[in-house]
Design a protein around this motif. Structure first.
Motif, short mmCIF file in Angstrom:
data_model
loop_
_atom_site.label_atom_id
_atom_site.label_comp_id
_atom_site.label_asym_id
_atom_site.label_seq_id
_atom_site.Cartn_x
_atom_site.Cartn_y
_atom_site.Cartn_z
N GLN A 18 -14.81 -60.90 -40.41
CA GLN A 18 -13.41 -60.90 -39.99
C GLN A 18 -13.10 -59.70 -39.08
OE1 GLN A 18 -10.52 -61.41 -43.13
NE2 GLN A 18 -11.89 -62.75 -44.32
N ASP A 19 -12.08 -59.89 -38.24
CA ASP A 19 -11.60 -58.80 -37.39
C ASP A 19 -10.49 -58.07 -38.15
OD1 ASP A 19 -10.58 -57.06 -35.52
OD2 ASP A 19 -10.48 -58.53 -33.90
N LEU A 20 -10.82 -56.87 -38.64
CA LEU A 20 -9.88 -56.08 -39.45
C LEU A 20 -9.62 -54.74 -38.78
CD1 LEU A 20 -11.61 -56.90 -42.85
CD2 LEU A 20 -9.42 -57.81 -42.07
N THR A 21 -9.51 -54.76 -37.49
CA THR A 21 -9.27 -53.55 -36.71
C THR A 21 -8.00 -52.85 -37.17
OG1 THR A 21 -10.39 -54.48 -34.78
CG2 THR A 21 -8.89 -52.63 -34.39
N GLY A 22 -8.13 -51.56 -37.50
CA GLY A 22 -6.98 -50.75 -37.85
C GLY A 22 -6.35 -51.04 -39.21
N VAL A 23 -6.96 -51.87 -40.02
CA VAL A 23 -6.37 -52.23 -41.32
C VAL A 23 -6.46 -51.05 -42.29
CG1 VAL A 23 -6.61 -53.74 -43.35
CG2 VAL A 23 -6.84 -54.68 -41.04
N THR A 36 -19.67 -57.69 -44.54
CA THR A 36 -20.82 -57.92 -43.66
C THR A 36 -20.38 -58.42 -42.30
OG1 THR A 36 -22.22 -58.45 -45.56
CG2 THR A 36 -22.98 -59.17 -43.39
N GLY A 37 -20.79 -57.72 -41.24
CA GLY A 37 -20.50 -58.15 -39.88
C GLY A 37 -19.04 -58.07 -39.47
N ALA A 38 -18.19 -57.48 -40.29
CA ALA A 38 -16.76 -57.41 -39.97
C ALA A 38 -16.49 -56.37 -38.88
CB ALA A 38 -15.96 -57.07 -41.22
N ILE A 39 -15.41 -56.57 -38.16
CA ILE A 39 -14.97 -55.59 -37.15
C ILE A 39 -13.92 -54.71 -37.80
CG2 ILE A 39 -13.91 -55.28 -34.88
CD1 ILE A 39 -14.92 -58.09 -34.15
N LEU A 40 -14.27 -53.45 -38.01
CA LEU A 40 -13.41 -52.53 -38.76
C LEU A 40 -13.11 -51.28 -37.94
CD1 LEU A 40 -15.38 -53.01 -42.08
CD2 LEU A 40 -12.97 -53.61 -41.79
N ARG A 41 -12.96 -51.44 -36.65
CA ARG A 41 -12.66 -50.30 -35.78
C ARG A 41 -11.36 -49.64 -36.20
NH1 ARG A 41 -15.57 -50.38 -30.79
NH2 ARG A 41 -13.98 -48.96 -29.98
N GLY A 42 -11.42 -48.35 -36.47
CA GLY A 42 -10.22 -47.60 -36.81
C GLY A 42 -9.65 -47.93 -38.18
N ALA A 43 -10.38 -48.66 -39.00
CA ALA A 43 -9.89 -49.00 -40.34
C ALA A 43 -9.84 -47.75 -41.22
CB ALA A 43 -10.77 -50.07 -40.97
N ASN A 44 -8.91 -47.73 -42.14
CA ASN A 44 -8.71 -46.57 -43.01
C ASN A 44 -9.18 -46.89 -44.43
OD1 ASN A 44 -7.91 -44.29 -44.36
ND2 ASN A 44 -5.71 -44.59 -44.04
N PHE A 45 -10.33 -46.30 -44.82
CA PHE A 45 -10.86 -46.47 -46.18
C PHE A 45 -10.76 -45.17 -46.98
CE2 PHE A 45 -13.03 -49.87 -43.86
CZ PHE A 45 -12.94 -50.94 -44.74
N SER A 46 -9.93 -44.25 -46.55
CA SER A 46 -9.86 -42.96 -47.22
C SER A 46 -9.45 -43.12 -48.69
CB SER A 46 -8.86 -42.04 -46.51
OG SER A 46 -7.56 -42.59 -46.53
N ASN A 273 -18.88 -53.23 -37.78
CA ASN A 273 -18.49 -52.27 -36.74
C ASN A 273 -17.47 -51.31 -37.34
OD1 ASN A 273 -17.61 -50.84 -34.54
ND2 ASN A 273 -17.40 -52.61 -33.19
N LEU A 274 -17.92 -50.09 -37.66
CA LEU A 274 -17.07 -49.09 -38.30
C LEU A 274 -16.70 -47.97 -37.33
CD1 LEU A 274 -18.95 -48.94 -41.71
CD2 LEU A 274 -16.61 -49.76 -41.37
N THR A 275 -16.67 -48.28 -36.05
CA THR A 275 -16.30 -47.29 -35.05
C THR A 275 -14.92 -46.70 -35.35
OG1 THR A 275 -17.61 -48.41 -33.36
CG2 THR A 275 -15.90 -46.89 -32.59
N ASP A 276 -14.85 -45.37 -35.43
CA ASP A 276 -13.59 -44.64 -35.67
C ASP A 276 -12.96 -44.94 -37.04
OD1 ASP A 276 -13.48 -43.22 -33.17
OD2 ASP A 276 -12.95 -45.13 -32.22
N ALA A 277 -13.70 -45.57 -37.94
CA ALA A 277 -13.17 -45.81 -39.29
C ALA A 277 -13.12 -44.49 -40.06
CB ALA A 277 -14.04 -46.82 -40.02
#
Length: 454
Positions: A18-23, A36-46, A273-277
Motif C-alpha cells: 500500500q501507498d502510506l506516504t506520510g501516515v 512488505t513492499g509498502a510505500i512509507l515515505r515520511g511515515a511516522n513510526f516514532s 520504501n522507508l525514505t525519510d520515515a
C-alpha cells in the motif's frame, strides 16, 4: 486525506504494497503487522511497538525449549557412543576413543574462539579423513575375507572398522547436538531474553544428565563421557547463544539465522520504501527490515535494533547502527566512511573528521558540525539546513547545486586544512574580526565547486 493510525492497535494487520506516504503510526502497536513492499515515505513510526504478537512469542519459546530438549538428547547420545568405544579395554578402542575426544575438544574450542562456522569446517575435514580411513580398512577387510576367510584376523579388522565408525558417529552427533542447542538458546534469547537462554540450556543439561545416568548402567566410563559432553554442550550453548545475541562477529551465522526466524513472524518491512520515515524511540525487536529502502530513515534512540533483521541495508554495519541510533560523532575519525543517505539530523558532529566521506543525500539538518573536517567530502544533495558549520574545513568538498544550505548557522569557514608547509587556513571572511551575515555563507560557498584549488 491520509489515514491516521496514531495510538491504534494494528497487531497482525496487512498493509502489504500500500501507498502510506506520510501516515502517522506514532505510539501504535504494530506487532505482527505486514508492510512488505509498502510505500512509507515520511511515515511516522516514532514510539511505536513492533515485533512479535503474543501467540508467536509463546510458540517460538516453546519451539526453542523442545529443540533444546531434543538436541541435548542427541549430544548426550553422541557422548555415550564415544564412551562405549572406551569401555572396551583394548588398545585399538583406546586410540579411537581418545582421538574422538580430542576432535570434540578441538571442535568446542574452535566454536568459542573462531565461531561455529570454523568449528563445523574443522569437523567436516576430520570426519572426511575418518571416512577415508574407514573405507581403506573396509578394503583391507574385504581382501582379508576373500583370501583368508578362516583367519580370525579378518574379524578383528571388521571390528576395528566398526569402532572407527562408532567413534566418528559419536563425534558428529555430539557436535550436531551442540550446534542445535546453541541455536535454540540464541533463538529463545532473541525472543524472550537472557532468562530464556538459561531455561533452554538448563533443559539441555537435564536431559543430557538423564542419558548420562542411563549410559552409566552399561559402563561407568560411558556415563562419564556422556556427562562430560553434556556439560560441555551446555557451556558452549550458553556462550555461543549470548555471544550471537551480543553481535559477536564470530557467531554471525547463528545470529543471522535466529534473528531471521524470529523476524519472519514479527512486524515486516521487507522491501518497503522507508525514505525519510521516523522510528524515533521505536521498539524494533524481531522486526524484518531486509532489503528495505532506508534512505534518510531516522533511527534516533530506537530500541532492540540489534535483534532486528536488516540484510542488504546499511544497518548491517555495526558502526553505522551505533551512529544512527546515538547521533554522537564528536571527535570521531570517520574519514572515508560511506554515509550516503543516512539520517544525522540534530547529530553532534563537533570536531568530527569526515575527510573523503560520502554524505550525499544525507540529512544533516540542525546538526552541529562546528570545526568538523569536510575535506573532499561528497555532499551532493546533502541537506545542511539549520546546521552549524562554524569553523568547519571544506577544502575541495564535492558540493553541487542540489546541496541544501538554507538557514545554515556559520560565522566563519576555512577553505583548507593548515599544514606545516602552508599554515594559512584561508578563512572566510578573510578578516578575522568579521563573521558572516545571515545567508552570506550559502552565497559564499555555492560557487566553490566550480573554482580551481586555492
Amino acid at each position: 486525506m491520509a489515514p491516521d493510525y496514531h495510538r491504534v492497535k494494528l497487531r497482525g494487520k496487512s498493509f502489504k504494497g500500500q501507498d502510506l506516504t506520510g501516515v502517522d503510526f506514532s505510539y501504535s502497536d504494530i506487532r505482527g503487522a505486514n508492510f512488505t513492499g509498502a510505500i512509507l515515505r515520511g511515515a511516522n513510526f516514532s514510539h511505536a511497538k513492533a515485533g512479535l504478537q503474543r501467540r508467536w512469542f509463546v510458540i517460538l519459546v516453546i519451539f526453542s525449549l523442545l529443540l533444546s530438549l531434543l538436541s541435548g538428547s542427541i549430544a548426550a547420545v553422541g557422548g555415550s557412543l564415544v564412551g562405549f568405544v572406551l569401555t572396551e579395554q583394548n588398545q585399538p578402542n583406546l586410540y579411537v576413543g581418545v582421538a574422538s575426544l580430542i576432535v570434540l575438544v578441538i571442535f568446542f574450542l574452535l566454536a568459542i574462539r573462531k565461531g561455529i562456522v570454523a568449528a563445523t569446517g574443522f569437523l567436516a575435514v576430520a570426519v572426511a579423513w575418518v571416512a577415508v580411513a574407514a573405507v581403506a580398512w573396509a578394503g583391507i577387510v574385504a581382501v582379508a575375507w576373500a583370501g583368508l576367510a578362516a583367519d580370525t584376523g579378518a574379524m578383528g579388522l571388521a571390528q576395528l572398522v566398526a569402532v572407527i565408525v562408532t567413534g566418528a558417529v559419536g563425534v558428529v552427533v555430539s557436535a550436531t547436538g551442540a550446534v542445535i542447542v546453541s541455536g535454540a538458546a540464541a533463538l529463545a534469547g532473541a525472543v524472550a531474553g537472557v532468562f530464556a537462554v538459561t531455561m533452554t540450556v538448563a533443559i539441555a543439561g537435564c536431559v543430557s544428565g538423564i542419558i548420562a545416568v542411563a549410559a552409566s548402567t552399561v559402563g561407568v566410563l560411558a556415563g562419564g563421557v556422556a556427562a562430560a559432553v553434556g556439560i560441555s554442550v551446555v557451556l558452549l550453548a550458553s556462550y555461543v547463544g549470548c555471544s550471537a545475541l551480543a553481535g559477536d562477529k564470530k557467531q554471525k551465522l547463528i545470529r543471522n539465522i535466529i534473528v531471521n526466524i524470529a523476524a519472519k513472524y514479527g512486524t515486516t518491512f521487507q522491501g518497503a520504501n522507508l525514505t525519510d520515515a521516523d522510528f524515533t524511540q521505536t521498539k524494533l525487536k524481531n522486526t524484518n527490515l531486509n532489503k528495505a529502502n532506508l534512505t534518510r530513515t531516522c533511527w534516533f534512540q530506537v530500541k532492540k535494533l540489534r535483534l532486528a533483521a536488516f540484510e542488504n541495508t546499511y544497518l548491517e554495519k555495526e558502526d553505522l547502527r551505533e551512529l544512527v541510533i546515538t547521533k554522537q560523532l564528536q571527535n570521531r575519525n570517520c574519514d572515508g566512511w560511506d554515509l550516503q543517505g543516512i539520517n544525522l539530523a540534530g547529530a553532534n558532529l563537533k570536531d568530527v573528521s569526515l575527510t573523503g566521506a560520502n554524505l550525499s543525500e544525507s540529512n544533516l539538518q540542525n546538526a552541529d558540525i562546528s570545526r568538523g573536517k569536510l575535506v573532499q567530502a561528497h555532499v551532493d544533495k546533502t541537506d545542511f539546513r539549520g546546521a552549524n558549520l562554524t569553523g568547519a574545513y571544506i577544502e575541495d568538498w564535492r558540493i553541487s547545486p542540489d546541496t541544501k544550505l538554507e538557514n545554515v548557522k556559520c560565522e566563519y569557514i576555512f577553505l583548507r586544512v593548515p599544514t606545516t608547509e602552508n599554515p594559512n587556513p584561508n578563512r572566510l571572511p578573510s578578516n578575522w574580526e568579521e563573521t558572516f551575515s545571515e545567508g552570506e555563507f550559502a552565497k559564499s560557498v555555492s560557487p566553490l565547486s566550480k573554482l580551481p584549488n586555492l
